[in-house]
Design a protein around this motif. Structure first.
Motif, PDB file in Angstrom:
ATOM      1  N   CYS A  55      64.291  70.145  57.986  1.00 36.05           N
ATOM      2  CA  CYS A  55      64.613  71.320  58.695  1.00 36.05           C
ATOM      3  C   CYS A  55      65.337  70.983  59.997  1.00 36.05           C
ATOM      4  O   CYS A  55      64.527  70.247  60.880  1.00 36.05           O
ATOM      5  CB  CYS A  55      63.559  72.219  58.989  1.00 36.05           C
ATOM      6  N   ASP A  56      66.590  71.315  60.088  1.00 36.77           N
ATOM      7  CA  ASP A  56      67.305  71.188  61.485  1.00 36.77           C
ATOM      8  C   ASP A  56      67.515  72.558  61.973  1.00 36.77           C
ATOM      9  O   ASP A  56      68.210  73.526  61.316  1.00 36.77           O
ATOM     10  CB  ASP A  56      68.592  70.574  61.361  1.00 36.77           C
ATOM     11  N   VAL A  57      66.845  72.765  63.062  1.00 36.86           N
ATOM     12  CA  VAL A  57      66.825  74.144  63.864  1.00 36.86           C
ATOM     13  C   VAL A  57      67.849  74.566  64.141  1.00 36.86           C
ATOM     14  O   VAL A  57      68.154  75.870  64.664  1.00 36.86           O
ATOM     15  CB  VAL A  57      65.451  74.400  64.774  1.00 36.86           C
ATOM     16  N   THR A  58      69.110  73.941  64.269  1.00 31.83           N
ATOM     17  CA  THR A  58      70.657  74.404  64.706  1.00 31.83           C
ATOM     18  C   THR A  58      71.242  74.888  63.335  1.00 31.83           C
ATOM     19  O   THR A  58      72.416  74.927  63.716  1.00 31.83           O
ATOM     20  CB  THR A  58      71.179  73.129  65.370  1.00 31.83           C
ATOM     21  N   ASN A  59      70.653  74.529  62.213  1.00 27.40           N
ATOM     22  CA  ASN A  59      71.439  74.718  60.886  1.00 27.40           C
ATOM     23  C   ASN A  59      70.838  75.978  60.276  1.00 27.40           C
ATOM     24  O   ASN A  59      69.735  75.808  59.910  1.00 27.40           O
ATOM     25  CB  ASN A  59      71.170  73.460  60.225  1.00 27.40           C
ATOM     26  N   ASP A  60      71.391  77.045  59.978  1.00 26.56           N
ATOM     27  CA  ASP A  60      71.116  78.304  59.296  1.00 26.56           C
ATOM     28  C   ASP A  60      70.615  77.948  57.994  1.00 26.56           C
ATOM     29  O   ASP A  60      69.431  78.333  57.328  1.00 26.56           O
ATOM     30  CB  ASP A  60      72.105  79.128  59.386  1.00 26.56           C
ATOM     31  N   LEU A  61      71.593  77.100  57.295  1.00 26.34           N
ATOM     32  CA  LEU A  61      70.984  76.743  55.771  1.00 26.34           C
ATOM     33  C   LEU A  61      69.905  76.175  55.658  1.00 26.34           C
ATOM     34  O   LEU A  61      69.003  76.374  54.816  1.00 26.34           O
ATOM     35  CB  LEU A  61      72.467  76.044  55.288  1.00 26.34           C
ATOM     36  N   GLU A  64      66.770  78.250  56.461  1.00 22.16           N
ATOM     37  CA  GLU A  64      66.676  79.183  55.417  1.00 22.16           C
ATOM     38  C   GLU A  64      65.940  78.515  54.296  1.00 22.16           C
ATOM     39  O   GLU A  64      65.039  79.036  53.730  1.00 22.16           O
ATOM     40  CB  GLU A  64      67.752  79.810  54.787  1.00 22.16           C
ATOM     41  N   ALA A  65      66.372  77.232  53.922  1.00 22.04           N
ATOM     42  CA  ALA A  65      65.914  76.470  53.027  1.00 22.04           C
ATOM     43  C   ALA A  65      64.436  75.898  53.050  1.00 22.04           C
ATOM     44  O   ALA A  65      63.700  75.675  52.172  1.00 22.04           O
ATOM     45  CB  ALA A  65      66.788  75.123  52.558  1.00 22.04           C
ATOM     46  N   ALA A  66      64.156  75.787  54.203  1.00 20.30           N
ATOM     47  CA  ALA A  66      62.620  75.026  54.688  1.00 20.30           C
ATOM     48  C   ALA A  66      61.605  76.372  54.533  1.00 20.30           C
ATOM     49  O   ALA A  66      60.567  75.985  53.922  1.00 20.30           O
ATOM     50  CB  ALA A  66      62.646  74.733  56.080  1.00 20.30           C
ATOM     51  N   VAL A  67      61.972  77.344  54.996  1.00 19.90           N
ATOM     52  CA  VAL A  67      61.197  78.693  54.961  1.00 19.90           C
ATOM     53  C   VAL A  67      61.034  79.090  53.430  1.00 19.90           C
ATOM     54  O   VAL A  67      59.975  79.436  52.659  1.00 19.90           O
ATOM     55  CB  VAL A  67      61.666  79.932  55.618  1.00 19.90           C
ATOM     56  N   ARG A  68      62.109  79.102  52.526  1.00 19.57           N
ATOM     57  CA  ARG A  68      61.877  79.537  50.934  1.00 19.57           C
ATOM     58  C   ARG A  68      61.117  78.209  50.407  1.00 19.57           C
ATOM     59  O   ARG A  68      60.131  78.679  49.443  1.00 19.57           O
ATOM     60  CB  ARG A  68      63.303  79.263  50.475  1.00 19.57           C
ATOM     61  N   GLU A  69      61.182  77.003  50.788  1.00 19.82           N
ATOM     62  CA  GLU A  69      60.444  75.947  50.356  1.00 19.82           C
ATOM     63  C   GLU A  69      58.955  76.173  50.580  1.00 19.82           C
ATOM     64  O   GLU A  69      57.709  76.147  49.688  1.00 19.82           O
ATOM     65  CB  GLU A  69      60.672  74.487  50.837  1.00 19.82           C
ATOM     66  N   VAL A  70      58.458  76.600  51.668  1.00 24.49           N
ATOM     67  CA  VAL A  70      57.239  76.941  52.028  1.00 24.49           C
ATOM     68  C   VAL A  70      56.677  78.088  51.327  1.00 24.49           C
ATOM     69  O   VAL A  70      55.612  78.156  50.818  1.00 24.49           O
ATOM     70  CB  VAL A  70      57.068  77.070  53.706  1.00 24.49           C
ATOM     71  N   LEU A 108      66.681  77.492  72.326  1.00 24.39           N
ATOM     72  CA  LEU A 108      66.630  79.067  72.264  1.00 24.39           C
ATOM     73  C   LEU A 108      67.116  79.572  70.816  1.00 24.39           C
ATOM     74  O   LEU A 108      66.249  80.326  70.178  1.00 24.39           O
ATOM     75  CB  LEU A 108      67.735  79.758  73.280  1.00 24.39           C
ATOM     76  N   PHE A 109      68.299  79.186  70.430  1.00 25.83           N
ATOM     77  CA  PHE A 109      68.733  79.763  68.992  1.00 25.83           C
ATOM     78  C   PHE A 109      68.031  79.090  68.056  1.00 25.83           C
ATOM     79  O   PHE A 109      67.821  79.658  66.813  1.00 25.83           O
ATOM     80  CB  PHE A 109      70.348  79.502  69.030  1.00 25.83           C
ATOM     81  N   GLY A 110      67.606  78.019  68.176  1.00 26.29           N
ATOM     82  CA  GLY A 110      66.459  77.391  67.201  1.00 26.29           C
ATOM     83  C   GLY A 110      65.454  78.190  66.928  1.00 26.29           C
ATOM     84  O   GLY A 110      64.931  78.647  65.734  1.00 26.29           O
ATOM     85  N   VAL A 111      64.766  78.706  67.859  1.00 29.34           N
ATOM     86  CA  VAL A 111      63.476  79.715  68.179  1.00 29.34           C
ATOM     87  C   VAL A 111      63.957  80.888  67.394  1.00 29.34           C
ATOM     88  O   VAL A 111      63.209  81.337  66.356  1.00 29.34           O
ATOM     89  CB  VAL A 111      63.038  79.914  69.457  1.00 29.34           C
ATOM     90  N   ILE A 112      65.182  81.508  67.532  1.00 30.65           N
ATOM     91  CA  ILE A 112      65.595  82.525  66.858  1.00 30.65           C
ATOM     92  C   ILE A 112      65.785  82.398  65.484  1.00 30.65           C
ATOM     93  O   ILE A 112      65.443  83.468  64.542  1.00 30.65           O
ATOM     94  CB  ILE A 112      66.965  83.232  67.545  1.00 30.65           C
ATOM     95  N   ARG A 113      66.405  81.514  65.135  1.00 27.80           N
ATOM     96  CA  ARG A 113      66.584  81.192  63.671  1.00 27.80           C
ATOM     97  C   ARG A 113      65.453  80.943  62.857  1.00 27.80           C
ATOM     98  O   ARG A 113      65.217  81.850  61.728  1.00 27.80           O
ATOM     99  CB  ARG A 113      67.534  79.976  63.394  1.00 27.80           C
ATOM    100  N   MET A 114      64.473  80.077  63.497  1.00 27.31           N
ATOM    101  CA  MET A 114      63.113  80.286  62.605  1.00 27.31           C
ATOM    102  C   MET A 114      62.499  81.431  62.647  1.00 27.31           C
ATOM    103  O   MET A 114      61.999  81.976  61.358  1.00 27.31           O
ATOM    104  CB  MET A 114      62.347  79.051  63.289  1.00 27.31           C
ATOM    105  N   ASN A 116      63.816  84.670  62.748  1.00 26.44           N
ATOM    106  CA  ASN A 116      64.256  85.611  61.756  1.00 26.44           C
ATOM    107  C   ASN A 116      64.016  85.071  60.524  1.00 26.44           C
ATOM    108  O   ASN A 116      63.924  86.039  59.575  1.00 26.44           O
ATOM    109  CB  ASN A 116      65.684  85.624  62.204  1.00 26.44           C
ATOM    110  N   ALA A 117      63.725  83.657  60.054  1.00 26.38           N
ATOM    111  CA  ALA A 117      63.510  83.344  58.702  1.00 26.38           C
ATOM    112  C   ALA A 117      62.432  83.679  58.195  1.00 26.38           C
ATOM    113  O   ALA A 117      62.017  84.079  57.063  1.00 26.38           O
ATOM    114  CB  ALA A 117      63.932  81.909  58.831  1.00 26.38           C
ATOM    115  N   VAL A 118      61.336  83.653  59.159  1.00 26.01           N
ATOM    116  CA  VAL A 118      60.021  84.213  58.760  1.00 26.01           C
ATOM    117  C   VAL A 118      59.611  85.479  58.803  1.00 26.01           C
ATOM    118  O   VAL A 118      58.560  86.048  58.025  1.00 26.01           O
ATOM    119  CB  VAL A 118      58.676  83.198  59.432  1.00 26.01           C
ATOM    120  N   LEU A 119      60.275  86.205  59.463  1.00 27.99           N
ATOM    121  CA  LEU A 119      59.703  87.678  59.723  1.00 27.99           C
ATOM    122  C   LEU A 119      59.892  88.530  58.715  1.00 27.99           C
ATOM    123  O   LEU A 119      58.836  89.294  58.084  1.00 27.99           O
ATOM    124  CB  LEU A 119      60.575  88.275  60.981  1.00 27.99           C
ATOM    125  N   PRO A 120      60.808  88.368  57.629  1.00 26.48           N
ATOM    126  CA  PRO A 120      60.807  89.280  56.405  1.00 26.48           C
ATOM    127  C   PRO A 120      59.465  89.151  55.675  1.00 26.48           C
ATOM    128  O   PRO A 120      58.610  89.864  55.166  1.00 26.48           O
ATOM    129  CB  PRO A 120      61.983  88.692  55.550  1.00 26.48           C
TER     130      PRO A 120
END
Length: 273
Positions: A55-61, A64-70, A108-114, A116-120
């Motif tokens: 997972c690269d926290v600067t990359n949206d894809l 999202e892939a890392a959270v789906r895998e978990v 900052l944006f890495g925190v926000i990306r991660m 947003n990915a886990v909140l649902p």
């Protein structure tokens, strides 16, 4: 998936291959979590019991892939520890806007990306905790680490607001604030990309102070223990300082008059009065 695995709380720790991230992954595993540690580069030797996820926290894809895998492997996410971050040493004027954006993209944006990915998933299960690794530099001025400090100030504001928004869903957001920690963070910090001679002496003094403080700082296991405390607390605080120095700085910031704190800070950083 076994019944025991379904009942075991699940944690994601970003930047889990070294330093605070590795210590936190290990401490959470010992506390009973199934831990997924993220990496940009695969670790040479992994921690036994930790599942690693690219997972690269600067990359949206990749986020999202890392959270789906978990979720595919564990079925739930109970805890996110946003640890991945990068340092930057230099006067504020010495960094280009491009470098500033790059720093904020991780811190900052890495925190926000991660987040947003886990909140649902957390909202759906009506529970969850997000621990954001901030810094005492998110509370105080930090000469010659202005952009790093700014990114942590931003994480503090984001975390406080988000916590109010998601409490109704059974989710809490908390901050862990270390001071200097005995890792390779300072030595691996970026240098400003456009040095200005005017700042050379003061910058060198600041770097010397940082090296000295880091050499005698708390071990990353101290921060990791604070993360576990923040993760399992039935009624979590908003902020947890990690280590004696961080606690002292936080108290001084709250109770010492601004003028006295300013004078003390400049003296500590070997800056002219």
């Amino acid at each position: 998936m076994s019944t025991d695995q379904k009942q075991q709380p699940v944690a994601i720790v970003t930047g889990a291959t070294a330093g605070i991230g590795a210590a936190t992954a290990c401490a959470l595993h010992a506390a009973g979590y199934r831990v997924f540690g993220t990496y940009r580069k695969p670790p040479a030797t992994g921690i036994p019991g930790i599942d690693y996820v690219a997972c690269d926290v600067t990359n949206d894809l990749t986020v999202e892939a890392a959270v789906r895998e978990v979720l595919a492997k564990a079925g739930r996410i109970d805890l996110l520890v946003n640890n991945a971050g990068v340092g930057l040493i230099g006067a504020a004027e010495e960094s280009s806007l491009e470098q500033a954006r790059s720093l904020f993209d991780v811190n900052l944006f890495g925190v926000i990306r991660m987040t947003n990915a886990v909140l649902p998933a957390m909202r759906q299960q009506r529970s969850g905790r997000i621990v954001n690794i901030s810094s005492v530099m998110g509370l105080i001025p930090s000469p010659f680490m202005a952009l790093y400090s700014s990114s942590k100030h931003a994480v503090e504001g984001y975390s406080q607001a988000l916590d109010h928004e998601v409490r109704v869903c059974g989710i809490r957001v908390v901050l862990v604030e270390p001071s200097y920690t005995r890792t390779t963070f300072e030595s691996n910090a970026l240098a400003a990309d456009q040095n200005i001679e005017h700042y050379a002496l003061a910058r060198a003094n600041a770097e010397a102070v940082m090296r000295k403080e880091a050499a005698k700082a708390d071990l990353p296991e101290v921060v990791a223990g604070t993360v576990v405390t923040a993760a399992i607390a039935a009624k979590p605080q908003l902020r947890y300082t990690a280590g004696r120095d961080a606690t002292t700085v936080s108290l001084l910031r709250r109770f010492v008059p601004t003028s006295a704190f300013d004078k003390s800070l400049r003296k500590r950083m070997q800056m002219p009065a």
